[in-house]
Design an enzyme around this catalytic site. Sequence first.
Site, PDB file in Angstrom:
ATOM      1  N   GLU A 130       0.887  -1.168   0.000  1.00 27.99           N
ATOM      2  CA  GLU A 130       0.000   0.000   0.000  1.00 27.99           C
ATOM      3  C   GLU A 130       0.919   1.211   0.000  1.00 27.99           C
ATOM      4  O   GLU A 130       1.239   1.772   1.029  1.00 27.99           O
ATOM      5  CB  GLU A 130      -0.921  -0.027   1.229  1.00 27.99           C
ATOM      6  CG  GLU A 130      -2.121   0.901   1.086  1.00 27.99           C
ATOM      7  CD  GLU A 130      -1.809   2.327   1.518  1.00 27.99           C
ATOM      8  OE1 GLU A 130      -1.158   3.058   0.716  1.00 27.99           O
ATOM      9  OE2 GLU A 130      -2.213   2.701   2.615  1.00 27.99           O
ATOM     10  N   GLU A 139       4.764  11.065  -1.127  1.00 24.82           N
ATOM     11  CA  GLU A 139       5.606  10.153  -0.333  1.00 24.82           C
ATOM     12  C   GLU A 139       6.596   9.391  -1.202  1.00 24.82           C
ATOM     13  O   GLU A 139       7.581   8.849  -0.707  1.00 24.82           O
ATOM     14  CB  GLU A 139       4.803   9.160   0.512  1.00 24.82           C
ATOM     15  CG  GLU A 139       3.906   9.803   1.544  1.00 24.82           C
ATOM     16  CD  GLU A 139       3.173   8.779   2.390  1.00 24.82           C
ATOM     17  OE1 GLU A 139       3.469   7.573   2.276  1.00 24.82           O
ATOM     18  OE2 GLU A 139       2.321   9.197   3.185  1.00 24.82           O
TER      19      GLU A 139
END
Length: 352
Positions: A130, A139
């Site tokens: 994930e 990110e």
Amino acid sequence: MELCIHDRGSGSRAAPSAEDPYTKSYCDLGVHQSMLRDRERCQWYRNAIEQVLKERPGMVVLDVGTGTGLLAMFAARAGARKVYAVESSRMASLAQMNVFDNGMSDIVDVLHSRIEDVKLPEKVDLIVSEWMGHYLLHESMIDSVIFARDNFLKEEGTMLPSSARILLAPVSAERVWRDKVEFWSDPEETWGLTLHAVHPVAVEQMVSSPMIVRVDETDVIELPQVLWECDMYKITPAEVRKIAKSMTFAVNQTMRGACIWFEVSEDSSNSVLDTSPSKPETHWKQTLGKCVDVMDALINNDGAVMFPEEVLPSFLPSGKVSCVTEMSRVHGTRQYNLMIDLKPVPEERKDS
């Protein structure tokens, strides 16, 4: 206060010597709580993992960024022969405890390491991760998943998710506008006092930088278009450094910006995790992108980026808006700069 973890049973292996700020942020239990409370996210991964392992039981699985160990334990419960659960933060020790408490220590091996530093004793059949952030790429964890694919996945192995795409649509953002801007001019909200001086500052903040918010489905004023998409079996790190695309939308009402969201898929079963405004809310919500370089004539007196109905004939004779979107990774960070440039599309000339 730092997270203090005590060992239980067999500890996780090969702890990194230091944690960067991104890795350290994943020691915050609130981050994991928000993900566990996201039922759309968790149910999609559970169902997809079960489907893949139903078709090919006994797989060897690699979970990149295991966190609490949830996906790794989903895989073990669904029939994986072995699961390597890699976690670079100190959450690895808690993941190991969770694996032990669920009676899965003989199947799940938690490795406290960056994926780039891991050495596995075998290739894997399935990589699950994930890795998605806000607007998909925030990110930049996708780089680690690509590394895992190139180094550990068997030639006929499976990626979960196996594809991803980013979508964009123009929005009126009425609810966000009321909540972030009109609030300051509502005497019921300001205890009967006048706080009008705050209003232009609120406008500036709303239109000057992206916001992570829940956008109402009814505020989407045109069908979305695909900004970017990738095949997780083929994508390279270079392809996610910078994304740019020009799109054209028909606009016939007030527009305050562009909404961005993403979808990921497990292609063999056509299963999709959709984070759009039309679907149940996820912890990713949507990204309301800032709009820059808009013609002055299209900015109303409050400074909001708008295309009001009364000016549409004059300033949008074609009824269309050009939307140039660029995402570029900030060097040396996991962040992206997001720019959305809106301009009216000139009316097509007709030969006399």
